[in-house]
Motif scaffolding. Structure first.
Motif, short mmCIF file in Angstrom:
data_model
loop_
_atom_site.label_atom_id
_atom_site.label_comp_id
_atom_site.label_asym_id
_atom_site.label_seq_id
_atom_site.Cartn_x
_atom_site.Cartn_y
_atom_site.Cartn_z
N ASP A 38 -55.72 28.92 -43.24
CA ASP A 38 -55.14 27.65 -42.84
C ASP A 38 -54.60 26.91 -44.05
O ASP A 38 -54.87 27.27 -45.20
N VAL A 39 -53.79 25.89 -43.78
CA VAL A 39 -53.17 25.09 -44.83
C VAL A 39 -54.11 23.95 -45.19
O VAL A 39 -54.59 23.23 -44.32
N ARG A 74 -44.55 17.43 -41.41
CA ARG A 74 -45.36 18.55 -40.92
C ARG A 74 -44.49 19.61 -40.26
O ARG A 74 -44.82 20.80 -40.29
N ALA A 75 -43.38 19.22 -39.67
CA ALA A 75 -42.49 20.20 -39.03
C ALA A 75 -41.91 21.14 -40.08
O ALA A 75 -41.83 22.36 -39.85
N ALA A 76 -41.51 20.60 -41.22
CA ALA A 76 -40.96 21.44 -42.29
C ALA A 76 -42.03 22.37 -42.84
O ALA A 76 -41.76 23.55 -43.13
N LEU A 77 -43.25 21.86 -42.98
CA LEU A 77 -44.35 22.69 -43.46
C LEU A 77 -44.62 23.83 -42.48
O LEU A 77 -44.83 24.98 -42.89
N HIS A 78 -44.59 23.53 -41.20
CA HIS A 78 -44.83 24.56 -40.19
C HIS A 78 -43.74 25.63 -40.24
O HIS A 78 -44.04 26.83 -40.13
N ARG A 79 -42.50 25.22 -40.41
CA ARG A 79 -41.41 26.20 -40.51
C ARG A 79 -41.60 27.10 -41.72
O ARG A 79 -41.40 28.32 -41.63
N ARG A 80 -41.99 26.51 -42.84
CA ARG A 80 -42.21 27.31 -44.05
C ARG A 80 -43.39 28.26 -43.86
O ARG A 80 -43.33 29.42 -44.27
N LEU A 81 -44.46 27.78 -43.24
CA LEU A 81 -45.61 28.64 -42.98
C LEU A 81 -45.20 29.80 -42.08
O LEU A 81 -45.61 30.95 -42.32
N ARG A 82 -44.40 29.54 -41.06
CA ARG A 82 -43.95 30.60 -40.17
C ARG A 82 -43.15 31.65 -40.94
O ARG A 82 -43.31 32.86 -40.72
N GLU A 83 -42.29 31.21 -41.86
CA GLU A 83 -41.51 32.14 -42.67
C GLU A 83 -42.42 33.01 -43.54
O GLU A 83 -42.21 34.23 -43.64
N VAL A 84 -43.42 32.38 -44.14
CA VAL A 84 -44.35 33.11 -45.01
C VAL A 84 -45.14 34.14 -44.21
O VAL A 84 -45.33 35.29 -44.65
N LEU A 100 -52.95 45.64 -39.15
CA LEU A 100 -53.22 46.32 -37.88
C LEU A 100 -52.79 45.46 -36.70
O LEU A 100 -52.21 45.94 -35.72
N VAL A 101 -53.12 44.18 -36.78
CA VAL A 101 -52.67 43.19 -35.80
C VAL A 101 -51.91 42.13 -36.58
O VAL A 101 -52.47 41.51 -37.48
N PRO A 102 -50.64 41.92 -36.28
CA PRO A 102 -49.84 40.97 -37.07
C PRO A 102 -50.45 39.58 -37.10
O PRO A 102 -51.07 39.13 -36.14
N LEU A 103 -50.26 38.93 -38.23
CA LEU A 103 -50.66 37.54 -38.34
C LEU A 103 -49.90 36.71 -37.31
O LEU A 103 -48.72 36.93 -37.07
N ARG A 104 -50.60 35.75 -36.72
CA ARG A 104 -49.96 34.86 -35.77
C ARG A 104 -50.56 33.48 -35.91
O ARG A 104 -51.77 33.34 -36.11
N ILE A 105 -49.70 32.49 -35.85
CA ILE A 105 -50.15 31.11 -35.95
C ILE A 105 -50.77 30.73 -34.61
O ILE A 105 -50.14 30.86 -33.56
N GLN A 106 -52.00 30.25 -34.66
CA GLN A 106 -52.74 29.97 -33.43
C GLN A 106 -52.48 28.56 -32.93
O GLN A 106 -52.00 28.35 -31.83
N SER A 107 -52.85 27.59 -33.73
CA SER A 107 -52.63 26.19 -33.37
C SER A 107 -52.60 25.39 -34.66
O SER A 107 -53.36 25.67 -35.59
N GLY A 108 -51.71 24.43 -34.70
CA GLY A 108 -51.60 23.64 -35.92
C GLY A 108 -51.23 24.50 -37.09
O GLY A 108 -50.19 25.17 -37.09
N ASP A 109 -52.09 24.54 -38.10
CA ASP A 109 -51.78 25.28 -39.33
C ASP A 109 -52.72 26.46 -39.55
O ASP A 109 -52.84 26.96 -40.66
#
Length: 213
Positions: free
Chosen positions: A13-14, A23-33, A44-53
């Motif tokens: 988490d962040v 926070r929207a820009a941070l979320h976009r950057r986290l998604r890119e990373v 084995l199982v790709p990383l996925r953002i669950q909720s928030g950060d």
């Protein structure tokens, strides 16, 4: 429910994201990373953002998860910082849509991220960002040895300025000191001195060893 298998569960988490103005820009950057890590590091199982950060994924070995945690953190620094909990143990899928996973590996990962948050609140381990927990009644890499290495790695990364972080990312990508020097506008000898003085070479060597865990 799928069959239980031994794997390394990773939860990240962040840190301090609630205080970020955009926070929207941070979320976009986290998604890119996260997407880059999934493409480059083959979980084995790709990383996925669950909720928030918070995000989760599964790796075949503890070493692979430790390497992913380092690369994810470096990809976001210095704009934001990440912490990670890694657990080794049984993991299983309870439901595919929406995907729900469970098992001792996940319980261990949750305990690990809670422990590293507690570590970071103590003065002597304030730089801690990564923690590993072995699930109860499970055979796997020893917690004490792995966590000792992680404390040292996190301390060295925490001490790095922006140039040190750029150099470390480049070294982990296998780039030569000559190429890195050209990017930074300094001499190769200056890169070599900085690599040794800041412990960047130690982080790279430790990362290679930890990937064997």
């Amino acid at each position: 429910m799928t069959e239980m298998k031994q794997a390394a569960a990773l939860i990240g988490d962040v840190i301090g994201s609630r205080g970020v103005a955009d926070r929207a820009a941070l979320h976009r950057r986290l998604r890119e990373v996260v997407e880059l890590a999934n493409n480059d590091l083959a979980p084995l199982v790709p990383l996925r953002i669950q909720s928030g950060d918070e995000y989760q994924g599964v790796y075949a070995t503890v070493g692979a998860a430790l390497h992913a945690a380092l690369r994810l953190r470096l990809a976001l620094l210095p704009d934001a910082d990440l912490r990670h909990g890694i657990g080794w143990g049984g993991v299983t899928v309870l439901e595919q849509e929406p995907r729900v996973e469970d098992g001792p590996g996940w319980w261990a990962a949750r305990a690990a991220i809670e422990e590293v948050e507690a570590d970071a609140a103590r003065a002597r381990t304030h730089a801690a960002r990564t923690r590993y927990v072995l699930a109860t009644d499970t055979e796997g890499p020893a917690e004490a040895a792995v966590n000792a290495a992680l404390l040292c790695r996190d301390q060295l990364v925490d001490a790095g300025d922006e140039r040190a972080l750029r150099l470390l990312r480049g070294l982990l990508d296998g780039r030569s000191q000559t190429d890195l020097a050209a990017d930074e506008g300094i001499s190769p000898s200056a890169v070599s001195q900085r690599t040794r003085r800041s412990g960047l070479a130690v982080v790279v060597a430790a990362d290679a060893l930890l990937q064997e865990v």
